[in-house]
Design a protein around this motif. Structure first.
Motif, PDB file in Angstrom:
ATOM      1  N   GLU A  94       0.860  -1.182   0.000  1.00  0.00           N
ATOM      2  CA  GLU A  94       0.000   0.000   0.000  1.00  0.00           C
ATOM      3  C   GLU A  94       0.893   1.228   0.000  1.00  0.00           C
ATOM      4  O   GLU A  94       1.771   1.365   0.859  1.00  0.00           O
ATOM      5  CB  GLU A  94      -0.919   0.004   1.227  1.00  0.00           C
ATOM      6  CG  GLU A  94      -1.969   1.091   1.170  1.00  0.00           C
ATOM      7  CD  GLU A  94      -3.058   0.897   2.206  1.00  0.00           C
ATOM      8  OE1 GLU A  94      -4.040   1.664   2.190  1.00  0.00           O
ATOM      9  OE2 GLU A  94      -2.929  -0.041   3.031  1.00  0.00           O
ATOM     10  N   CYS A  95       0.695   2.097  -0.981  1.00  0.00           N
ATOM     11  CA  CYS A  95       1.669   3.152  -1.258  1.00  0.00           C
ATOM     12  C   CYS A  95       1.279   4.492  -0.614  1.00  0.00           C
ATOM     13  O   CYS A  95       0.200   4.647  -0.058  1.00  0.00           O
ATOM     14  CB  CYS A  95       1.835   3.312  -2.770  1.00  0.00           C
ATOM     15  SG  CYS A  95       2.430   1.794  -3.562  1.00  0.00           S
ATOM     16  N   ARG A  96       2.194   5.430  -0.747  1.00  0.00           N
ATOM     17  CA  ARG A  96       2.085   6.719  -0.081  1.00  0.00           C
ATOM     18  C   ARG A  96       0.837   7.491  -0.518  1.00  0.00           C
ATOM     19  O   ARG A  96       0.439   7.480  -1.689  1.00  0.00           O
ATOM     20  CB  ARG A  96       3.329   7.534  -0.405  1.00  0.00           C
ATOM     21  CG  ARG A  96       3.364   8.900   0.249  1.00  0.00           C
ATOM     22  CD  ARG A  96       4.690   9.569   0.048  1.00  0.00           C
ATOM     23  NE  ARG A  96       4.758  10.862   0.724  1.00  0.00           N
ATOM     24  CZ  ARG A  96       5.887  11.524   0.917  1.00  0.00           C
ATOM     25  NH1 ARG A  96       7.027  11.021   0.478  1.00  0.00           N
ATOM     26  NH2 ARG A  96       5.876  12.686   1.546  1.00  0.00           N
ATOM     27  N   GLY A  97       0.219   8.161   0.461  1.00  0.00           N
ATOM     28  CA  GLY A  97      -0.924   9.003   0.143  1.00  0.00           C
ATOM     29  C   GLY A  97      -0.511  10.332  -0.483  1.00  0.00           C
ATOM     30  O   GLY A  97       0.640  10.752  -0.345  1.00  0.00           O
ATOM     31  N   TRP A  98      -1.406  10.957  -1.182  1.00  0.00           N
ATOM     32  CA  TRP A  98      -1.157  12.264  -1.763  1.00  0.00           C
ATOM     33  C   TRP A  98      -2.437  13.090  -1.711  1.00  0.00           C
ATOM     34  O   TRP A  98      -3.528  12.564  -1.486  1.00  0.00           O
ATOM     35  CB  TRP A  98      -0.636  12.147  -3.196  1.00  0.00           C
ATOM     36  CG  TRP A  98      -1.709  11.833  -4.232  1.00  0.00           C
ATOM     37  CD1 TRP A  98      -2.361  12.717  -5.045  1.00  0.00           C
ATOM     38  CD2 TRP A  98      -2.238  10.541  -4.551  1.00  0.00           C
ATOM     39  NE1 TRP A  98      -3.262  12.089  -5.860  1.00  0.00           N
ATOM     40  CE2 TRP A  98      -3.204  10.732  -5.578  1.00  0.00           C
ATOM     41  CE3 TRP A  98      -2.005   9.257  -4.096  1.00  0.00           C
ATOM     42  CZ2 TRP A  98      -3.919   9.680  -6.130  1.00  0.00           C
ATOM     43  CZ3 TRP A  98      -2.718   8.214  -4.640  1.00  0.00           C
ATOM     44  CH2 TRP A  98      -3.666   8.416  -5.647  1.00  0.00           C
ATOM     45  N   PHE A  99      -2.279  14.407  -1.919  1.00  0.00           N
ATOM     46  CA  PHE A  99      -3.431  15.309  -1.924  1.00  0.00           C
ATOM     47  C   PHE A  99      -3.958  15.422  -3.351  1.00  0.00           C
ATOM     48  O   PHE A  99      -3.274  15.986  -4.218  1.00  0.00           O
ATOM     49  CB  PHE A  99      -3.032  16.688  -1.419  1.00  0.00           C
ATOM     50  CG  PHE A  99      -2.569  16.693   0.019  1.00  0.00           C
ATOM     51  CD1 PHE A  99      -3.439  16.338   1.044  1.00  0.00           C
ATOM     52  CD2 PHE A  99      -1.255  17.042   0.328  1.00  0.00           C
ATOM     53  CE1 PHE A  99      -3.014  16.355   2.352  1.00  0.00           C
ATOM     54  CE2 PHE A  99      -0.838  17.057   1.646  1.00  0.00           C
ATOM     55  CZ  PHE A  99      -1.712  16.707   2.666  1.00  0.00           C
ATOM     56  N   PRO A 100      -5.132  14.891  -3.652  1.00  0.00           N
ATOM     57  CA  PRO A 100      -5.684  15.040  -4.999  1.00  0.00           C
ATOM     58  C   PRO A 100      -5.850  16.516  -5.387  1.00  0.00           C
ATOM     59  O   PRO A 100      -5.720  16.876  -6.561  1.00  0.00           O
ATOM     60  CB  PRO A 100      -7.038  14.314  -4.929  1.00  0.00           C
ATOM     61  CG  PRO A 100      -6.870  13.358  -3.803  1.00  0.00           C
ATOM     62  CD  PRO A 100      -5.986  14.045  -2.819  1.00  0.00           C
ATOM     63  N   VAL A 101      -6.155  17.339  -4.389  1.00  0.00           N
ATOM     64  CA  VAL A 101      -6.204  18.787  -4.608  1.00  0.00           C
ATOM     65  C   VAL A 101      -5.020  19.383  -3.868  1.00  0.00           C
ATOM     66  O   VAL A 101      -4.966  19.336  -2.633  1.00  0.00           O
ATOM     67  CB  VAL A 101      -7.536  19.383  -4.085  1.00  0.00           C
ATOM     68  CG1 VAL A 101      -7.526  20.900  -4.288  1.00  0.00           C
ATOM     69  CG2 VAL A 101      -8.722  18.741  -4.767  1.00  0.00           C
ATOM     70  N   PRO A 102      -4.007  19.883  -4.577  1.00  0.00           N
ATOM     71  CA  PRO A 102      -2.821  20.405  -3.903  1.00  0.00           C
ATOM     72  C   PRO A 102      -3.179  21.436  -2.842  1.00  0.00           C
ATOM     73  O   PRO A 102      -4.084  22.258  -3.011  1.00  0.00           O
ATOM     74  CB  PRO A 102      -2.028  21.044  -5.055  1.00  0.00           C
ATOM     75  CG  PRO A 102      -2.474  20.310  -6.263  1.00  0.00           C
ATOM     76  CD  PRO A 102      -3.919  20.021  -6.035  1.00  0.00           C
ATOM     77  N   VAL A 103      -2.462  21.421  -1.734  1.00  0.00           N
ATOM     78  CA  VAL A 103      -2.726  22.359  -0.632  1.00  0.00           C
ATOM     79  C   VAL A 103      -1.762  23.520  -0.708  1.00  0.00           C
ATOM     80  O   VAL A 103      -0.738  23.482  -1.377  1.00  0.00           O
ATOM     81  CB  VAL A 103      -2.599  21.632   0.716  1.00  0.00           C
ATOM     82  CG1 VAL A 103      -3.653  20.545   0.830  1.00  0.00           C
ATOM     83  CG2 VAL A 103      -1.205  21.042   0.898  1.00  0.00           C
TER      84      VAL A 103
END
Length: 297
Positions: free
Chosen positions: A288-297
């Motif tokens: 299970e891989c690293r999470g990311w922000f679908p909408v950049p913060v």
């Protein structure tokens, strides 16, 4: 001169099933499927006479060429594994302290090998296998299964360990300790192993399936029982002759243990250097891989 097929009788030359296969204890099925396995072997040369004194009737000492001499072989195999059940996931830690032997009934097909050839899997007759002298283990169900299915001299013990893993690349050595069990708690140290194999060349090998021997009670007496252990992947083999042997240290505990493991370690292995190390690590089945922000913060 062979007997014509028609004259051999209804079973031909085959033996009835119950005379070859012992009954499976109630509550267990075979084969046992491992969910994951990480295993670390250390191999030592041993005195053939000392090994022979520990073998049951029907097994002979396997000899290997070691530096031009015929020696016996002993090994310490630490295992950390999981087993999946319909409503549980069990984890087990154990050590097999083995000496290597073959059944007298397999002569003359048993090959003469160097220990390097044996570790590489060259005994395709699968005659030579590890006879279990001691199997300390921390899981009561695994102890029951090992005794009932394979005639293992298995008993309760405690462990601490640290081994290389994909989930923590900072761990680069193989370290484990075996302790006496004290009513479910950690008792006195029996022995410990530290191994730093960094920089040594690892040779992939395929000794699977491994043949193993034990003794089971049947019809009122002990019989040699054999089983095979299949590995789905390569072993990594480290030949430790010369400087490599200094990468491994074996520490013995301060007091004898009730099962006699410490005494057998002293008599069979003593202060001799290891000949080789082998490791096996089952491949991961998912990540299970690293999470990311679908909408950049």
């Amino acid at each position: 001169m062979s007997i014509p097929f028609r004259e051999r009788g209804p079973a031909g030359g085959q033996t009835p099933f119950a005379r070859v296969f012992p009954p499976t204890p109630e509550g267990f099925n075979e084969p046992f499927w491992y969910g994951s396995l990480q295993s670390f072997w250390l191999y030592y040369a041993a005195d053939p006479e000392v090994v022979a004194a520990r073998l049951p009737d029907g097994l002979e000492v396997a000899l290997f060429e070691v530096d031009g001499e015929h020696r016996a072989l002993a090994s310490l195999d630490f295992q950390a594994y999981t087993g999946h059940g319909p409503g549980y996931l069990e984890y087990v830690h154990e050590v097999e302290f083995n000496v290597y032997a073959y059944p007298s009934s397999r002569v003359p097909e048993v090959p003469m090998l160097t220990y390097e050839e044996f570790l590489a899997g060259q005994d395709q007759t699968k005659s030579i296998g590890g006879y279990r002298l001691h199997v300390p283990c921390d899981n009561p169900n695994a102890i029951k299964a090992g005794k009932g299915l394979y005639g293992e001299p298995k008993y309760l013990a405690q462990f601490t360990y640290s081994m290389p893993t994909l989930n923590d690349p900072t761990v680069v050595t193989w370290d484990y300790s075996v302790f006496q069990d004290a009513a479910g708690e950690q008792g006195p140290l029996v022995y410990s192993v530290e191994a730093d194999l960094r920089g040594l060349t690892a040779l992939p090998a395929n000794p699977s399936p491994l043949t193993e021997y034990g003794t089971l009670e049947h019809d009122g007496r002990a019989h040699v029982v054999a089983n095979q252990w299949n590995f789905y992947g390569p072993f990594m083999t480290y030949l430790l002759a010369g400087e490599g042997s200094s990468r491994v240290s074996l520490g013995l505990g301060p007091a004898p243990d009730p099962e006699g493991l410490l005494g057998d370690l002293r008599e069979l292995i003593g202060t001799g250097p290891p000949l080789a190390a082998q490791s096996f690590t089952s491949p991961p089945v998912a990540s299970e891989c690293r999470g990311w922000f679908p909408v950049p913060v």
